[in-house]
Structure formats: structure tokens, C-alpha cells
Design a protein around this motif. Structure first.
Motif, PDB file in Angstrom:
ATOM      1  N   LEU A  79     -58.112  57.328  54.639  1.00  0.00           N
ATOM      2  CA  LEU A  79     -56.732  57.795  54.562  1.00  0.00           C
ATOM      3  C   LEU A  79     -56.641  59.185  55.185  1.00  0.00           C
ATOM      4  CD1 LEU A  79     -55.782  56.771  50.894  1.00  0.00           C
ATOM      5  CD2 LEU A  79     -55.529  55.438  53.005  1.00  0.00           C
ATOM      6  N   PRO A  80     -56.127  59.291  56.423  1.00  0.00           N
ATOM      7  CA  PRO A  80     -56.044  60.606  57.077  1.00  0.00           C
ATOM      8  C   PRO A  80     -54.949  61.459  56.458  1.00  0.00           C
ATOM      9  CG  PRO A  80     -54.999  58.933  58.437  1.00  0.00           C
ATOM     10  CD  PRO A  80     -55.617  58.204  57.282  1.00  0.00           C
ATOM     11  N   ARG A  81     -55.152  62.760  56.506  1.00  0.00           N
ATOM     12  CA  ARG A  81     -54.160  63.737  56.039  1.00  0.00           C
ATOM     13  C   ARG A  81     -53.682  63.434  54.627  1.00  0.00           C
ATOM     14  NH1 ARG A  81     -51.693  66.627  61.059  1.00  0.00           N
ATOM     15  NH2 ARG A  81     -53.231  65.982  62.600  1.00  0.00           N
ATOM     16  N   SER A  82     -54.636  63.127  53.768  1.00  0.00           N
ATOM     17  CA  SER A  82     -54.305  62.893  52.370  1.00  0.00           C
ATOM     18  C   SER A  82     -54.685  64.123  51.555  1.00  0.00           C
ATOM     19  CB  SER A  82     -55.030  61.655  51.851  1.00  0.00           C
ATOM     20  OG  SER A  82     -54.561  61.303  50.577  1.00  0.00           O
ATOM     21  N   TYR A  83     -54.519  64.035  50.224  1.00  0.00           N
ATOM     22  CA  TYR A  83     -54.729  65.195  49.366  1.00  0.00           C
ATOM     23  C   TYR A  83     -56.201  65.469  49.100  1.00  0.00           C
ATOM     24  CZ  TYR A  83     -55.160  61.540  45.797  1.00  0.00           C
ATOM     25  OH  TYR A  83     -55.535  60.427  45.095  1.00  0.00           O
ATOM     26  N   ALA A  84     -57.087  64.629  49.631  1.00  0.00           N
ATOM     27  CA  ALA A  84     -58.529  64.878  49.545  1.00  0.00           C
ATOM     28  C   ALA A  84     -59.151  64.566  50.895  1.00  0.00           C
ATOM     29  CB  ALA A  84     -59.179  64.044  48.442  1.00  0.00           C
ATOM     30  N   LEU A  85     -60.186  65.307  51.250  1.00  0.00           N
ATOM     31  CA  LEU A  85     -60.842  65.154  52.545  1.00  0.00           C
ATOM     32  C   LEU A  85     -62.127  64.369  52.351  1.00  0.00           C
ATOM     33  CD1 LEU A  85     -60.382  68.847  53.762  1.00  0.00           C
ATOM     34  CD2 LEU A  85     -58.977  66.870  54.390  1.00  0.00           C
ATOM     35  N   GLN A  86     -62.057  63.045  52.524  1.00  0.00           N
ATOM     36  CA  GLN A  86     -63.237  62.210  52.357  1.00  0.00           C
ATOM     37  C   GLN A  86     -63.167  61.037  53.324  1.00  0.00           C
ATOM     38  OE1 GLN A  86     -62.709  61.437  48.112  1.00  0.00           O
ATOM     39  NE2 GLN A  86     -62.094  59.331  48.564  1.00  0.00           N
ATOM     40  N   SER A  87     -64.344  60.529  53.708  1.00  0.00           N
ATOM     41  CA  SER A  87     -64.423  59.535  54.778  1.00  0.00           C
ATOM     42  C   SER A  87     -64.087  58.124  54.325  1.00  0.00           C
ATOM     43  CB  SER A  87     -65.822  59.563  55.398  1.00  0.00           C
ATOM     44  OG  SER A  87     -66.809  59.311  54.400  1.00  0.00           O
ATOM     45  N   ILE A  88     -64.307  57.787  53.051  1.00  0.00           N
ATOM     46  CA  ILE A  88     -64.009  56.440  52.552  1.00  0.00           C
ATOM     47  C   ILE A  88     -63.195  56.554  51.272  1.00  0.00           C
ATOM     48  CG2 ILE A  88     -64.970  54.282  51.650  1.00  0.00           C
ATOM     49  CD1 ILE A  88     -67.400  54.673  53.390  1.00  0.00           C
ATOM     50  N   TRP A  89     -62.096  55.796  51.195  1.00  0.00           N
ATOM     51  CA  TRP A  89     -61.288  55.704  49.986  1.00  0.00           C
ATOM     52  C   TRP A  89     -61.458  54.326  49.333  1.00  0.00           C
ATOM     53  CZ3 TRP A  89     -57.535  59.421  48.180  1.00  0.00           C
ATOM     54  CH2 TRP A  89     -57.513  60.602  48.925  1.00  0.00           C
ATOM     55  N   GLU A  90     -61.585  53.305  50.155  1.00  0.00           N
ATOM     56  CA  GLU A  90     -61.750  51.939  49.650  1.00  0.00           C
ATOM     57  C   GLU A  90     -62.864  51.248  50.420  1.00  0.00           C
ATOM     58  OE1 GLU A  90     -58.098  49.884  50.289  1.00  0.00           O
ATOM     59  OE2 GLU A  90     -56.871  51.541  49.576  1.00  0.00           O
ATOM     60  N   GLU A  91     -63.547  50.349  49.734  1.00  0.00           N
ATOM     61  CA  GLU A  91     -64.578  49.543  50.379  1.00  0.00           C
ATOM     62  C   GLU A  91     -64.504  48.142  49.801  1.00  0.00           C
ATOM     63  OE1 GLU A  91     -69.420  49.577  51.242  1.00  0.00           O
ATOM     64  OE2 GLU A  91     -68.514  51.030  49.860  1.00  0.00           O
ATOM     65  N   ALA A  92     -64.381  47.142  50.669  1.00  0.00           N
ATOM     66  CA  ALA A  92     -64.314  45.741  50.236  1.00  0.00           C
ATOM     67  C   ALA A  92     -65.525  44.994  50.773  1.00  0.00           C
ATOM     68  CB  ALA A  92     -63.034  45.080  50.731  1.00  0.00           C
TER      69      ALA A  92
ATOM     70  N   ILE B 277     -64.590  59.641  41.262  1.00  0.00           N
ATOM     71  CA  ILE B 277     -64.809  58.620  40.246  1.00  0.00           C
ATOM     72  C   ILE B 277     -64.824  57.293  40.991  1.00  0.00           C
ATOM     73  CG2 ILE B 277     -63.966  57.561  38.135  1.00  0.00           C
ATOM     74  CD1 ILE B 277     -64.763  60.435  37.741  1.00  0.00           C
ATOM     75  N   ILE B 278     -65.864  56.496  40.831  1.00  0.00           N
ATOM     76  CA  ILE B 278     -66.040  55.289  41.630  1.00  0.00           C
ATOM     77  C   ILE B 278     -65.803  54.063  40.760  1.00  0.00           C
ATOM     78  CG2 ILE B 278     -67.625  53.999  43.108  1.00  0.00           C
ATOM     79  CD1 ILE B 278     -69.068  56.682  43.638  1.00  0.00           C
ATOM     80  N   TYR B 279     -64.818  53.251  41.164  1.00  0.00           N
ATOM     81  CA  TYR B 279     -64.479  52.020  40.460  1.00  0.00           C
ATOM     82  C   TYR B 279     -64.888  50.831  41.315  1.00  0.00           C
ATOM     83  CZ  TYR B 279     -61.378  54.976  37.629  1.00  0.00           C
ATOM     84  OH  TYR B 279     -60.865  55.943  36.804  1.00  0.00           O
ATOM     85  N   GLN B 280     -65.316  49.770  40.648  1.00  0.00           N
ATOM     86  CA  GLN B 280     -65.636  48.542  41.369  1.00  0.00           C
ATOM     87  C   GLN B 280     -65.139  47.359  40.542  1.00  0.00           C
ATOM     88  OE1 GLN B 280     -69.812  46.769  42.230  1.00  0.00           O
ATOM     89  NE2 GLN B 280     -69.333  48.070  43.979  1.00  0.00           N
ATOM     90  N   LYS B 281     -64.461  46.451  41.209  1.00  0.00           N
ATOM     91  CA  LYS B 281     -63.829  45.344  40.492  1.00  0.00           C
ATOM     92  C   LYS B 281     -63.987  44.063  41.295  1.00  0.00           C
ATOM     93  CE  LYS B 281     -61.055  44.445  36.884  1.00  0.00           C
ATOM     94  NZ  LYS B 281     -61.318  44.835  35.489  1.00  0.00           N
TER      95      LYS B 281
ATOM     96  N   ILE C 135     -63.973  44.859  45.232  1.00  0.00           N
ATOM     97  CA  ILE C 135     -63.402  46.044  45.863  1.00  0.00           C
ATOM     98  C   ILE C 135     -63.947  47.280  45.160  1.00  0.00           C
ATOM     99  CG2 ILE C 135     -61.271  47.291  46.373  1.00  0.00           C
ATOM    100  CD1 ILE C 135     -59.809  44.626  46.231  1.00  0.00           C
ATOM    101  N   THR C 136     -64.265  48.303  45.932  1.00  0.00           N
ATOM    102  CA  THR C 136     -64.722  49.589  45.395  1.00  0.00           C
ATOM    103  C   THR C 136     -63.714  50.660  45.792  1.00  0.00           C
ATOM    104  OG1 THR C 136     -67.027  48.873  45.644  1.00  0.00           O
ATOM    105  CG2 THR C 136     -66.625  51.225  45.308  1.00  0.00           C
TER     106      THR C 136
END
Length: 370
Positions: free
Chosen positions: A337-350, A117-121, A83-84
Motif C-alpha cells: 500500500l503506497p503512501r499509507s500511514y505506515a512505511l512497510q513493503s508488505i501489508w497482505e500476503e495470500a 501485529i501479524i494475523y493469519q486466517k 491470508i496473512t
């Protein structure tokens, strides 16, 4: 304190071995200018800056300790499944010039990306199938008063600049080319040509004609519902204001983050900034101007007037503009995640091998205010 030239504002014009050419960064004042590299800093050279359309003033500095966390629970999966997470990094600007990453866990895959900050596990490496991802920032924030001189604001001389084109163009977040937006823009501004007056007409129209909803809308809510329903939340007000300004030829960016009322009370929030030549970025918060309940550290006598051009130090920026993130893997599963505290197209990637997992993004918390 000092203000760096900003890549987001396209301040860097030319950079060679013998010459660096930059625009004066937003929020800068007369004083020393120097070049900083990995080998050190140059000798400062004093530079005088003029302010033909008004000089911004910064005050009421506060320092916030902000923590962001996300909890992930997993099941069994293939050994190569992972998961990223793309955890937003607070944005730097003239009113938020210092953002320092203080702590993080676990070790990020990438920690020097300017926006995340990008995490991958690996899923099978997560102990007891549960993992908390966290990062803590120390953020300095100022209140800003624009002190703008409206009579000095004129049309845009350079409509071919990178900044002008970038922030008058529609994107996934800002539907400025939508027929409804264009028709509404024409109705509001009529034949007005002055950028400041056009922006003020748009701001006043939103506040006079639409009701602000206190709860953030969910589901398939669209900003284009605002003129149809005659009501919307803070997100709708900020994004529609930005879209109408872009449609009117005014460079505008949506801003998102949190409002910090105290060390224990925060709210996700959205506002905007518009750009005037000879002045710079001009903050506008239609929701607070419309009377949204909020307790500023310093009382505001007239929110409607104040939040057209001024901003308090309790706005903590996570985004200035839309962050279009590309999936890093083919056939991966992504989460937005729509209408969240940051405007970005991807929050999670599996990865494609991931069978199932669950995640909980906790609201940013304030661990201290100084």
C-alpha cells in the motif's frame, strides 16, 4: 516515565553476562538508570547527563486510544489457502514513549513483533466469508521543543557507526543515490559543510520552491516528480527532504503516521527526523512548515520556524524508517500500500492456493483523547 535504549537507534553496544554497554537514549535526562529483565529490575544508579548542543523539553502530554481495522471478504478456496495480514504497530520514540496494545481480534499469529501485529486466517474458516481484523492501542504522546544550539552542531566524528551508515544509505523508500537527488542536493547546499546549516538550506529550498498539494497523490506517483512538477503532497516533501539529507551525509529517517485533530478527524501524514551528534534526533515537518492546513491543540505562531526542530503531540507515529518485510511463503501473492500511514513493503500476503479475496484497510480512528 523513563526512556529505554532503542534497537532502532542502535543504542546497544555490548551485552554479555557481566557487562551491558549502551548509548544514552534519545530523550533521556539525568536520573536513575537500571536494568530490567524477566526476573525483575536492578537497583537504580543515579546518572548525570550533559547536553552540549541543547536540551530537549517535553510537555503537553496527551493519551490517545487508536484503533486500526481491516475488512476482508473471501470466496471459496482450497482447504490450505490462507491470508496473512501485517497490521502496523505504532512506533515508540522519545515523543511517543508509551504504546500499549489494549485489544485485538482475532487472535494474532504473532503479536510480539516490534513493528507489526501479524494475523493469519484460513479462508474457509472465515464465517460468512467476511472477517474484520482489529487492534486498539493506548498511546502517550508529547510535544517536543528542541532548544538546539546551532553553533554547537559540528560534523560527524564517527561516520563508521552503525547508525550513521544505516540512515545515510538509500533504500526502497529513500532514493538518496538517484542522480536527480544528488544534483539537487549539490545545487542547494553548495560548499556548506555544517550539518545543521545544510539541513536548514534543504528545508528552506523545499518550502520556497515547491507548492504543497493538499490531496495525497495516487497511482504511479513518484517522489522524483517533485522537482519536475514543482509541486507535491506531504509524502513527497518528507521523503525528498530525507533523501536530500542522506545524500548530504546527514543521517535521516522518514516518519509516517496520522495527525489527530480531534477524536473524529485524522489524516495520514509524513514527516522526517535527522540526527545530529551531541544532540540526537531532530524532527522536521516540511508539509506543516509549508502551511498545510492543520489545527494544533496549542496554536503555533510561526509554523515554518516551529516545524524545523519541534513537534506537537498530535503526530502519532506508526513508522520511523522503512520496514522491509520478507514474504513468508514461496509463490505467495503480496500487497503493498503506497503512501499509507505506515512505511512497510508488505501489508497482505495470500498463499498460492488463494483464488480471490478483497480487502479494505480503514484509516486509523481515534476513540478517545485524554
Amino acid at each position: 516515565n523513563f526512556i529505554c535504549a532503542s534497537e532502532n537507534d542502535y543504542d546497544y553496544i555490548l551485552w554479555t553476562d557481566g557487562e551491558i554497554s549502551v548509548k544514552v537514549p534519545d530523550g533521556a535526562a539525568s536520573g536513575p538508570v537500571y536494568v530490567m529483565t524477566s526476573k525483575g529490575s536492578s537497583e537504580p544508579v543515579r546518572t548525570a547527563i550533559s547536553f552540549p548542543a541543547g536540551k530537549k523539553s517535553f510537555n503537553n502530554k496527551h493519551t490517545f486510544v487508536v484503533q486500526i481495522t481491516a475488512d476482508v471478504s473471501t470466496g471459496n478456496a482450497a482447504n490450505e489457502a490462507f491470508i496473512t495480514l501485517y497490521m502496523p504497530r505504532p512506533a515508540e520514540s522519545s515523543v511517543q514513549p508509551s504504546v500499549n496494545l489494549n485489544e485485538y481480534y482475532p487472535e494474532p499469529l504473532i503479536k510480539d513483533d516490534p513493528k507489526d501485529i501479524i494475523y493469519q486466517k484460513s479462508i474457509n474458516s472465515i464465517t460468512n466469508h467476511k472477517q474484520r481484523f482489529s487492534q486498539t492501542y493506548v498511546i502517550s504522546s508529547y510535544s517536543m521543543n528542541s532548544n538546539i544550539i546551532p553553533a554547537k552542531i559540528t560534523g560527524y566524528a564517527d561516520t563508521k557507526s552503525v547508525l550513521y551508515n544505516a540512515y545515510t544509505t538509500p533504500d526502497f523508500c529513500i532514493p538518496s543515490n538517484n542522480e536527480t537527488v544528488i544534483e539537487l542536493k549539490n545545487h542547494i547546499i553548495g560548499k556548506e559543510k555544517n550539518p545543521y546549516k545544510k539541513a536548514l538550506l534543504i528545508y528552506n529550498y523545499l518550502l520556497d520552491n515547491y507548492k504543497l498539494e493538499s490531496k495525497v497523490r495516487t497511482g504511479d506517483a513518484s517522489v522524483l516528480d517533485l522537482p519536475r512538477r514543482n509541486s507535491g503532497d506531504a509524502y513527497d516533501f518528507a521523503i525528498m527532504f530525507t533523501a536530500l539529507c542522506r545524500a548530504a551525509g546527514i543521517p535521516a529517517i522518514p516518519c509516517s503516521g496520522i495527525l489527530a485533530e480531534s477524536s473524529s478527524v485524522t489524516h495520514p501524514h509524513w514527516w522526517a527526523e535527522i540526527y545530529f551528534e551531541k544532540f540526537g534526533w531532530f524532527p522536521v515537518d516540511p508539509a506543516l512548515g509549508s502551511g498545510m492546513e492543520f489545527t494544533p491543540f496549542v496554536p503555533v505562531e510561526n509554523p515554518r520556524n516551529y516545524y524545523f526542530g519541534n513537534i506537537d503531540c498530535q503526530h502519532i507515529y506508526f513508522s520511523r524508517g522503512w520496514n522491509q518485510i520478507r514474504a513468508s511463503l514461496t509463490n505467495s501473492k503480496t500487497v503493498y500500500l503506497p503512501r499509507s500511514y505506515a512505511l512497510q513493503s508488505i501489508w497482505e500476503e495470500a498463499s498460492d492456493e488463494t483464488s480471490s479475496y478483497s480487502s479494505l484497510w480503514n484509516p486509523p480512528s481515534i476513540n478517545g483523547i485524554y
